[in-house]
Design an enzyme around this catalytic site. Structure first.
Site, PDB file in Angstrom:
ATOM      1  N   ASP A  99      -1.312  -3.198   9.435  1.00  0.00           N
ATOM      2  CA  ASP A  99      -2.513  -2.397   9.225  1.00  0.00           C
ATOM      3  C   ASP A  99      -3.773  -3.225   9.421  1.00  0.00           C
ATOM      4  O   ASP A  99      -3.829  -4.406   9.077  1.00  0.00           O
ATOM      5  CB  ASP A  99      -2.492  -1.830   7.800  1.00  0.00           C
ATOM      6  CG  ASP A  99      -3.667  -0.923   7.514  1.00  0.00           C
ATOM      7  OD1 ASP A  99      -3.776   0.115   8.187  1.00  0.00           O
ATOM      8  OD2 ASP A  99      -4.478  -1.258   6.629  1.00  0.00           O
ATOM      9  N   GLU A 141      -2.013  -2.141  14.423  1.00  0.00           N
ATOM     10  CA  GLU A 141      -3.028  -1.090  14.352  1.00  0.00           C
ATOM     11  C   GLU A 141      -4.361  -1.793  14.611  1.00  0.00           C
ATOM     12  O   GLU A 141      -4.964  -2.366  13.709  1.00  0.00           O
ATOM     13  CB  GLU A 141      -3.003  -0.406  12.984  1.00  0.00           C
ATOM     14  CG  GLU A 141      -3.850   0.858  12.915  1.00  0.00           C
ATOM     15  CD  GLU A 141      -5.153   0.663  12.167  1.00  0.00           C
ATOM     16  OE1 GLU A 141      -6.161   1.247  12.606  1.00  0.00           O
ATOM     17  OE2 GLU A 141      -5.189  -0.066  11.168  1.00  0.00           O
TER      18      GLU A 141
END
Length: 654
Positions: free
Chosen positions: A327, A380
């Site tokens: 993330d 990401e």
């Protein structure tokens, strides 16, 4: 609050006769190269050299004046169970306590060098109390796995030349208890509900939004305190292992969201762990994240690097996870991320790149792929940082894949336009192929696109009800035939109408209605095509796997392109009509002479389409068109996608 129950343990006298650390462990730890710290730090039920059963505790707190274990077993007495500081300047405190066993609730009482007494949960604890309680629990990760077949052969499912159709799930809101909508379904109940559903839909992988322990449920799991603990909201660590095992035994891979970018400032967590900025930077220009009001790991500190890489390895090792979706990588790469001038500190060369984070990410990927060559890491990452999914030895960051955020933004922006205006935005829908092969891209339609006033995917689409559903079917068809792997957030597969609400179940009752049944069937059929037609996945990341046939017909808003895989003459032709106006006798150039068939039509009645009449068997004409020697005439239904394949009865889709 902590549980203050009495314990069966009767002995609180510590001993250091037992240690899990060797001199080599300490050397690796100090160097930032110890990648299995979960075997050493934390709490471990063991027998010492004398054969006495108890629990060994070890914690890193180099600036503490003293550390004790407090818990039910000693009445939460601050001085009854002290740990000993190792003599090797590692900053590790350890001790063995007879009589303490699995299930004991505990924390560390840390005496800081400023005189504060801090009650901290164990950073390496394998289980935590269910929030709002915040203590750690002595536990283990022993499990009798039955997914040997998957684990031995998963390289066949996880390769970059294999289909990845990922179903993104927030466990607390996919489905709630039918008896009580406020009650979560646990890991084992989810195994009964989720596994057959994913199997039915044809997704190859499931991606779980973070399941590590987090105190604040509305953070969706992204504000983690217990990095090594499966969230107790849904059951025990073994319950999560059962869920993963069931997914594997049904041929479904598991992707886990992992958050090495920041952590919350809860006082029982990592923040100022020993009274100093141990895991985070001391200077807020480096150590505080302005968007999330959280704290940024100090990637230049060796012990912190060992903590994070050990955590990544832990989920792959102990939980048999098949991929880590990392993330907020963009926030790690740049020191000025989401900061104004004067709010950040340049690197040693005066630049904005976070050199320590870049080095950490490279080391992470080397460690992960070195130990688990059959898994993937997925970034990401939303910037143009070069080489995110390129090997470290070529100068890249070493990720297996990267989210294609540009494709997502352009696609949603295009499809939100009224079809009458789409001819003015034609370049927006074709632009992604300019850079589609610069990285190994995954196409995401994730949870971030259906919250905070952004509307659900179906309500991003223009037009009346029929057109909204036709547009959504068309967008999904474009997604599944575009180069790159796929990710779809839960609920999108049946046209969830409301924005995602983490406090309640998806609106499963919508499947009582034909338009939503049609969307669900489209996703099932697209998944089937994507996973069975090599042309759609075998060369996902290579120019050779994609060719434009028609990219310039902005006036009629029609696109045509070819996908191909490893078999030389096995190609698919995709034709998209982006308007509600049927296009009659539309000529398309064909790369191979012969008989072709329409194997997919998003306008079928079974999808809630118009059922526009088509001839599904088509023969090429020797009429040169669009750079091809042969062509066909097609009738294009309104707001539709057609997929053509050279006729072969063995491959017929229907």
């Amino acid at each position: 609050m902590k549980s203050r129950k009495k314990s069966l343990a009767t002995t609180t006298a510590p001993t250091i006769a037992y240690s899990r650390f060797t001199d080599f462990d300490i050397h690796l730890f100090k160097a930032g190269k110890h990648y299995k710290l979960y075997d050493k730090l934390g709490s471990h039920v063991v027998k010492n050299e004398e054969g006495v059963s108890g629990t060994y505790f070890a914690v890193w707190a180099p600036n503490a004046l003293g550390v004790s274990v407090i818990g039910n077993f000693n009445g939460w007495n601050h001085t009854a169970s002290p740990l000993f500081s190792r003599w090797d300047s590692s900053g590790i405190w350890e001790g063995f306590f007879p009589g303490i066993s699995t299930g004991e609730v505990y924390k560390y009482l840390i005496k800081s060098n400023t005189g504060e007494s801090l009650e901290k949960a164990d950073p390496y604890a394998l289980r935590w109390e269910e929030p709002p309680h915040t203590a750690s629990i002595v536990w283990d990760t022993w499990y009798q796995w039955t997914d040997e077949n998957w684990m031995e052969n998963r390289f066949q499912n996880n390769g970059l030349n294999k289909p990845w159709s990922v179903y993104e799930v927030h466990l607390g809101s996919w489905k709630r208890s039918p008896d009580d909508p406020e009650k979560f379904l646990g890991y084992r109940s989810m195994a009964d509900e989720l596994v057959p559903y994913i199997k039915e839909m044809g997704f190859t992988h499931v991606e779980f939004m973070p399941l590590m322990e987090h105190p604040y449920y509305p953070s969706w799991g992204y504000q983690i305190t217990g990095f090594f603990a499966a969230s107790s909201r849904y059951g025990t660590p073994q319950d999560l292992m059962y869920l993963i095992e069931q997914l594997h035994n049904h041929g479904i891979g598991v992707v886990m969201d992992w958050v090495p970018s920041h952590f919350p400032g809860d006082m029982h967590g990592l923040y100022k762990f020993d009274g100093t900025n141990l895991f985070e930077h001391a200077n807020e220009k480096e150590g505080f994240h302005p968007d999330w009001k959280s704290y940024i790991f100090n990637y230049g500190r060796n012990e912190v690097r060992s903590f994070l890489i050990s955590n990544a390895i832990f989920w792959l090792d102990r939980y048999h996870v098949d991929a880590l979706r990392v993330d907020a990588v963009a926030s790690m790469l740049y020191r000025d991320y989401s900061r104004k001038e004067g709010e950040w500190i340049p690197n040693e060369f005066g630049g904005r790149e976070n050199l320590e984070a870049i080095s950490f990410l490279k080391e992470l990927n080397i460690a992960v792929y070195g130990q688990f060559p059959d898994v993937q890491t997925i970034a990401e990452e939303s910037t143009a940082f070069p080489g995110v999914s390129k090997p470290v030895f070529t100068g890249g960051l070493g990720f297996g894949m990267k989210w294609m955020m540009g494709w997502m933004n352009d696609t949603l922006s295009y499809f939100q336009q009224d079809p009458v205006h789409r001819r003015y935005y034609h370049g927006q829908i074709t632009f992604s192929t300019v850079y589609a092969f610069t990285e190994n891209f995954m196409l995401p339609l994730s949870h971030d696109e259906v919250v905070h006033g952004k509307k659900s995917l179906i309500y991003k689409m223009p037009g009346d009800e029929w057109q909204k559903f036709a547009n959504l079917r068309l967008m999904y068809s474009y997604m599944f035939t575009h180069p790159g792997t796929k990710l779809l957030f839960m609920g999108a597969e049946f046209g969830q109408t409301s924005e995602w609400n983490y406090e309640q179940s998806l609106d499963w009752h919508l499947l009582d209605f034909k338009p939503h049944q049609g969307i669900k069937q489209v996703i099932k059929d697209l998944n089937y095509l994507y996973t069975t037609e090599g042309a759609l996945y075998e060369k996902n990341f290579e120019w050779e796997g994609f060719r434009w046939i028609e990219s310039g017909d902005a006036e009629q808003s029609v696109l045509a392109y070819c996908r191909k895989g490893n078999i030389k003459d096995e190609k698919l032709i995709i034709v998209l009509n982006m308007t509600p106006i049927p296009r009659l006798n539309y000529r398309v150039g064909i790369p191979l002479h012969g008989d072709w068939e329409i194997i997919f039509n998003s306008d079928e009645v079974k999808y809630y389409g118009s059922g526009f009449e088509l001839n599904y068997a088509i023969s090429t004409q020797q009429i040169p068109w669009q750079g091809k020697e042969h062509s066909v005439l097609l009738n294009l239904p309104p707001l539709s996608a057609l997929i053509l394949k050279r006729f072969n009865r063995q491959s017929k889709f229907w």
